[in-house]
Design a protein around this motif. Structure first.
Motif, PDB file in Angstrom:
ATOM      1  N   GLY A  55       0.781  -1.227   0.000  1.00 41.12           N
ATOM      2  CA  GLY A  55       0.000   0.000   0.000  1.00 41.12           C
ATOM      3  C   GLY A  55       0.815   1.279   0.000  1.00 41.12           C
ATOM      4  N   THR A  93      -3.578   6.204   0.509  1.00 39.28           N
ATOM      5  CA  THR A  93      -3.761   5.843   1.921  1.00 39.28           C
ATOM      6  C   THR A  93      -3.745   7.041   2.859  1.00 39.28           C
ATOM      7  N   LEU A 127      -7.373   0.348   3.184  1.00 33.53           N
ATOM      8  CA  LEU A 127      -6.304   1.230   2.706  1.00 33.53           C
ATOM      9  C   LEU A 127      -5.674   0.701   1.424  1.00 33.53           C
TER      10      LEU A 127
END
Length: 208
Positions: free
Chosen positions: A109, A126, A143
Motif C-alpha cells: 500500500g 492511503t 487502505l
C-alpha cells in the motif's frame, strides 16, 4: 526497484468450469475493445485481474493471521506512541527477514503503490507516509483498495502512446524506461505479494 527511489491461491474457491467461464469473459471483453486501444485495454484487464485476490482476503484474513509471526526473526507492524508502524531499516538486511501479512500489506500500500502514485499524480491513496500503517486487517484492506484506486486510475488514463513514452525525470535512473514498465512492475509486485499473503493465511489456518 521502482519503489526504493522514494496468484495463485493455494486453495481455489471456484471450480475449473467457473474459472474457464471467467477467463472466457475476460478475453471476450478484451476482443470487443481491442480496435480502440489494444495495449491500454490489455494493461487495464491485467491489472484488474491481479487485484482480485484482495476481495477474497476480506473473508479469509483474520486478526490473528494478520499479525502472525510464523518464525523468528520476523518483521511486522507494531504499536508505537504515534500509531502503528512497520519494521524498517535503511539498508536492507541480507538475507531479508521473513515478514508478516501486516508488513506485506504496508509494503504493497505505502511502500509500492503510494510511492508510485505520488510521482504520477502527486498523491497516494492511503494518506500515510513512511512506515505508518494500521493494526487490523479490515483497516489494512480498506487502505489497500484506496491506494490501488489512485494508482489504477492513473495507469488506466494512459493511451497506448502514453504507455510507450518515458517515465521522466521523477523516476531517476528509470526515467528513460517506458511507462508500460511501471505498470508491469506494479503488477508483478501485487501478484507475488498477494500470493505470499494467501499462502500465509492458509498456513496459519492449518498450523497456528
Amino acid at each position: 526497484r521502482f519503489h526504493t527511489l522514494t496468484t495463485r491461491r493455494s486453495r481455489t474457491a471456484c471450480s475449473s468450469a467457473d474459472a474457464h467461464a471467467a477467463s472466457r469473459g475476460l478475453w471476450h471483453s478484451f476482443s470487443m475493445t481491442r480496435s480502440a486501444d489494444t495495449l491500454s485495454e490489455s494493461v487495464r484487464l491485467t491489472l484488474d485481474s491481479a487485484w482480485q485476490p484482495v476481495n477474497d482476503l476480506r473473508t479469509r484474513l483474520t486478526a490473528d493471521a494478520y499479525l502472525w509471526e510464523p518464525a523468528a526473526p520476523c518483521w511486522t507492524v507494531r504499536p508505537t506512541d504515534g500509531g502503528w508502524a512497520a519494521d524498517w531499516v535503511e539498508e536492507e538486511p541480507n538475507p531479508a527477514p521473513l515478514t508478516t501479512i501486516a508488513w506485506r500489506t504496508w509494503h504493497i500500500g505505502v511502500d509500492c503503490l503510494d510511492s508510485y502514485s505520488g510521482r504520477l499524480v502527486g498523491r497516494g491513496g492511503t494518506g500515510l507516509t513512511g512506515t505508518a500503517w494500521v493494526g487490523t486487517p479490515v483497516e489494512a484492506l480498506d487502505l489497500l483498495d484506496q491506494a490501488w484506486a489512485v494508482f489504477f486510475s492513473a495507469i488506466t488514463s494512459w493511451t497506448a502512446d502514453d504507455l510507450v513514452s518515458p517515465l521522466g525525470s521523477d523516476w531517476g535512473p528509470y526515467g528513460a524506461q517506458p511507462k508500460l514498465d511501471l505498470a508491469m512492475h506494479a503488477c508483478r509486485e501485487v501478484i507475488h505479494h498477494l500470493a505470499e499473503i494467501s499462502l500465509l493465511v492458509d498456513l496459519h489456518t492449518t498450523t497456528a
